[in-house]
Design an enzyme around this catalytic site. Structure first.
Site, PDB file in Angstrom:
ATOM      1  N   GLU A 167       0.834  -1.209   0.000  1.00 59.61           N
ATOM      2  CA  GLU A 167       0.000   0.000   0.000  1.00 59.61           C
ATOM      3  C   GLU A 167       0.866   1.254   0.000  1.00 59.61           C
ATOM      4  O   GLU A 167       0.557   2.240  -0.665  1.00 59.61           O
ATOM      5  CB  GLU A 167      -0.929   0.024   1.231  1.00 59.61           C
ATOM      6  CG  GLU A 167      -1.929  -1.121   1.299  1.00 59.61           C
ATOM      7  CD  GLU A 167      -3.050  -1.028   0.267  1.00 59.61           C
ATOM      8  OE1 GLU A 167      -3.085  -0.068  -0.517  1.00 59.61           O
ATOM      9  OE2 GLU A 167      -3.874  -1.968   0.241  1.00 59.61           O
ATOM     10  N   ARG A 211       0.639   3.824  -3.236  1.00 58.57           N
ATOM     11  CA  ARG A 211       0.001   5.121  -2.988  1.00 58.57           C
ATOM     12  C   ARG A 211       1.022   6.235  -2.762  1.00 58.57           C
ATOM     13  O   ARG A 211       0.920   7.311  -3.343  1.00 58.57           O
ATOM     14  CB  ARG A 211      -0.937   5.028  -1.787  1.00 58.57           C
ATOM     15  CG  ARG A 211      -1.991   3.954  -1.975  1.00 58.57           C
ATOM     16  CD  ARG A 211      -3.047   3.987  -0.893  1.00 58.57           C
ATOM     17  NE  ARG A 211      -3.786   2.727  -0.857  1.00 58.57           N
ATOM     18  CZ  ARG A 211      -5.066   2.612  -0.551  1.00 58.57           C
ATOM     19  NH1 ARG A 211      -5.767   3.666  -0.237  1.00 58.57           N
ATOM     20  NH2 ARG A 211      -5.656   1.422  -0.523  1.00 58.57           N
ATOM     21  N   ASP A 267      -4.511  -9.994  -8.257  1.00 57.56           N
ATOM     22  CA  ASP A 267      -4.790  -8.983  -9.295  1.00 57.56           C
ATOM     23  C   ASP A 267      -3.611  -8.206  -9.905  1.00 57.56           C
ATOM     24  O   ASP A 267      -3.232  -8.415 -11.055  1.00 57.56           O
ATOM     25  CB  ASP A 267      -5.871  -8.000  -8.801  1.00 57.56           C
ATOM     26  CG  ASP A 267      -5.609  -7.391  -7.409  1.00 57.56           C
ATOM     27  OD1 ASP A 267      -4.515  -7.588  -6.873  1.00 57.56           O
ATOM     28  OD2 ASP A 267      -6.510  -6.713  -6.884  1.00 57.56           O
ATOM     29  N   GLU A 294     -12.239  -0.065  -9.996  1.00 54.96           N
ATOM     30  CA  GLU A 294     -11.788  -0.999 -11.052  1.00 54.96           C
ATOM     31  C   GLU A 294     -12.688  -1.024 -12.283  1.00 54.96           C
ATOM     32  O   GLU A 294     -12.203  -1.123 -13.419  1.00 54.96           O
ATOM     33  CB  GLU A 294     -11.643  -2.413 -10.486  1.00 54.96           C
ATOM     34  CG  GLU A 294     -10.494  -2.588  -9.497  1.00 54.96           C
ATOM     35  CD  GLU A 294     -10.774  -2.033  -8.108  1.00 54.96           C
ATOM     36  OE1 GLU A 294     -11.957  -1.738  -7.820  1.00 54.96           O
ATOM     37  OE2 GLU A 294      -9.828  -1.878  -7.311  1.00 54.96           O
TER      38      GLU A 294
END
Ligand code: DMJ
Length: 691
Positions: free
Chosen positions: A311, A315, A444, A578
């Site tokens: 993360e 980000r 993913d 998404e």
């Protein structure tokens, strides 16, 4: 015999040359640090023609990259500044500059449309201090040549938006076509109709102001885009009011949201994640506030935070890298490196596969207790490549790239069951954990980064493309299915058993398959495109089968239902991006209007159900008419959801896909060899050559 046309020709040519010179001068004013615009234009023309010639050829791509590399070093001496980045807005994008400078090949309709080329623009923003109209003598805000008043280019996009938002007192264009009144949305929030209404009061289309619509059959949808921008302002202003410097906002309780994936420290996650979206939207004041906060307050020194490597990378490192590419501001590069350095201890494992969590003070790293016997997670350790590779290039420090290259080698060499990648890998033993495979949660973005590493490298990283193709072919074979009613979906696979469920997270893969198809023509591309379109359609179905018109966290396929969540813990929607990401990519690749319309449907649903007076919330159950809200404005709502929606309604030249590649948090990174904003660090000369 010579007609009057003959005599008019030289005059026209002279006028054209004069106009070109003037435009070049004006452009020069806007580009601080003396950027040589014609070099940039030439460079880009060269890149474009080389691209066309190479058309995917590996060797040609390398030559192209090498050629551009050479020219970068010249450009870098000029140290590109923030104002350059106004290129990312349509009006000042080099493609449009080329057209304005007359160096682009005109398209047939373009010549006709440009006949009344004496555009007189009288423009004044209500927010400006004195007069409502900027004087043509005021060189700081407008330029006037022979009755042609031109605004400085960097302000053109803002001017167009101001026009649309009703902040403009007057714009007059001779022989302007009447504005088409946008159809008011039937279920839109009041604000949407207000925005649309403001647009009808003008006497010229914003396309005319920007001078780009004629060239762009699939141009900007101004009223929709202006509305998304206004959503961003709402989200940002409320974050600023109630949670400034904290990670996220709780809109219902009007206080910060702490203790989430960011840990308990105040890292300004919404600022770092949302800042490039503000920049793209031209929200300059807000952008500056965010930039100042980062400069003065953002640091991981002297705190003992336990951070998620994944993360924090996507980000914070990703966000800073994009801002660096956009602006050339070295502060962002330093901060990106500062954050990445704090993550490095997590890579100290026997295999080089990093742990999931790292303590910023002690450097102690570990994995989640729940993750299959101490495993690291594929979607986490497999989603570092773009940021770390780029960081190496802009800092000149190869270490970051080496770290992710090690991960790549482990994954390349390890035996893959049926050609697939399980979601768990033990960083100590280098062995797979549970054999769960998914294009949704836990898997993913690993697949996403294979394709995108290849794209980022200017299509030279063949290893990545091969790994992508191998993985996606196995997924198509073993996990992609079509429902009895014709909906394409990607199922999870647990050991040998298909679980006919698709996560909302996997909806990004519609765009991923399509991007794979569009970037290399081979025997698989048609199938990739078909699957990409099919998945995107299914995700749209999962939205419109819910009364809220927003999609659930996961949906299933069974005799009882298709594209619907069946379990209560799958029915929530947390402002995820998404599905819109796939609409955006498919829109860019196909120009099929339905993707824009689907995006607009979603905007209306967000406005109806997720908007509150103090920001945007997720929903607890998308199948209820009046669902309860979850009281969290996710940072990715600003970073991704609103960005993709804004871009969906923008012209293709805003962050073109052949120059930018989006990280998994929607932070665009420049493509090597195709993008002048790559800003690679100059290669240090060996000491012997230095004199
Ligand atoms: C984002 O942080 C990223 O897109 C990530 O890859 C997956 N999940 C969220 C948004 O849903």
């Amino acid at each position: 015999m010579c007609s009057r046309k003959c005599f008019r020709m030289p005059t026209l040519v002279i006028c054209g040359v004069l106009l070109t010179i003037v435009l070049v001068c004006i452009t020069g004013i806007t580009l601080t640090n003396s950027i040589n615009i014609s070099n940039i234009v030439k460079l880009r023309e060269k890149v474009a023609s080389d691209s066309a010639a190479a058309n995917g050829g590996h060797q040609a791509a390398q030559t192209r990259a090498a050629l551009v590399e050479q020219q970068y070093s010249t450009l870098q001496q000029h140290h590109l500044s923030k104002s350059d980045l106004n290129y990312i807005s349509a009006a000042t994008h080099p493609r449009n500059l080329q057209r304005m400078l007359g160096t682009a090949q005109p398209q047939p309709q373009q010549q006709q449309a440009q006949q009344p080329n004496k555009i007189v623009i009288e423009i004044g923003l209500r927010s400006s201090s004195s007069s409502s109209s900027s004087s043509s003598n005021d060189s700081s805000s407008s330029n006037s040549i022979g009755g042609v008043n031109l605004m400085p280019m960097p302000h053109m996009l803002q001017a167009a938006d101001a026009l649309l938002e009703g902040n403009v007192d007057s714009i007059s264009l001779p022989a302007a076509a009447p504005v088409t009144t946008p159809t008011p949305p039937t279920t839109a929030a009041a604000t949407a109709t207000t925005t649309a209404a403001a647009e009808t009061t003008t006497t010229a289309t914003a396309e005319q102001v920007l001078g780009i619509a004629d060239h762009n059959p699939a141009g900007i949808q101004f009223e929709r885009r202006a509305h998304v921008k206004q959503m961003m302002e709402h989200a940002w202003h409320n974050y600023k009011l109630y949670a400034w410097g904290k990670n996220e906002l709780r809109p219902l309780s009007q206080r910060p949201h702490s203790g989430s994936i960011f840990g308990s420290y105040d890292l300004g996650a919404t600022i770092v994640d949302g800042l490039d979206t503000l920049y793209i939207m031209g929200l300059e004041k807000e952008y500056k506030e965010g930039r100042d906060w980062i400069e003065r307050r953002f640091s991981l020194d002297n705190i003992s935070a336990e951070l998620s490597v994944f993360e924090t990378n996507i980000r914070f490192v990703g966000g800073m890298l994009t801002l660096y590419a956009f602006t050339g501001d070295p502060m962002y590069k330093e901060k990106a490196q500062h954050v990445a350095d704090k993550l490095l201890p997590a890579f100290q494992t026997p295999t080089g596969i990093p742990y999931a969590l790292v303590n910023t003070k002690t450097g102690m790293a570990k994995n989640y207790g729940w993750a299959s016997g101490g495993s690291s997670i594929l979607s986490e350790f497999g989603t570092l490549h773009l940021e770390f590779a780029y960081l190496s290039d802009i800092t000149g420090n190869p270490l970051y790239r080496e770290r992710v290259q090690t991960i790549r080698q482990v994954l390349k060499e390890i035996e893959k069951p049926k050609g697939l990648y399980p979601n768990f890998l033990n960083p100590k033993t280098g062995k797979w954990g549970q054999q769960h495979m998914s294009l949704g949660a836990l898997g993913d973005s690993y697949y996403e980064y294979l394709l995108k590493a290849w794209l980022q490298s200017g299509q030279t990283d063949e290893e990545a493309r091969e790994m992508y193709d191998d993985a996606m072919l196995a997924i198509m074979d073993k996990m992609v299915r079509i429902s009895p009613n014709g909906l394409t979906y990607v199922s999870d696979l647990k050991f040998d058993r298909l679980e006919h469920k698709m996560d909302h997270l996997a909806c990004f893969s519609g765009g991923l398959f399509a991007l794979g198809a569009a970037t290399r023509q081979n025997q698989h591309s048609d199938k990739y495109m078909e699957v990409g379109k099919g998945i995107t359609n299914t995700c749209h179905e999962s939205y419109i089968r819910a009364p809220t018109q927003l999609g659930p966290e996961a949906f299933r396929f069974s005799d009882a239902a298709e594209a619907r969540a069946l379990r209560s813990q799958e029915k929530y929607y947390i402002l995820r991006p998404e599905t819109f990401e796939s609409y955006f990519v498919l829109w860019r690749l196909t120009h099929d209007q339905k993707y824009r319309d689907w995006g607009w449907q979603a905007v209306l649903a967000l406005e109806k159900h997720c908007r509150t007076p103090h920001g945007y919330c997720g929903l607890r159950n998308v199948y209820q008419q009046e669902p309860q809200k979850d009281d969290v404005q996710q940072s990715f709502f600003l970073a991704e959801t609103l960005k993709y929606l804004y871009l969906l309604f923008s012209d293709d030249s805003v962050l073109p896909l052949d120059e930018w590649v989006f990280n998994t948090e929607a932070h665009p990174l420049p493509i090597k060899g195709a993008n002048i904003y790559y800003r690679k660090a100059p290669v240090a000369l060996p000491a012997s050559n230095a004199s």
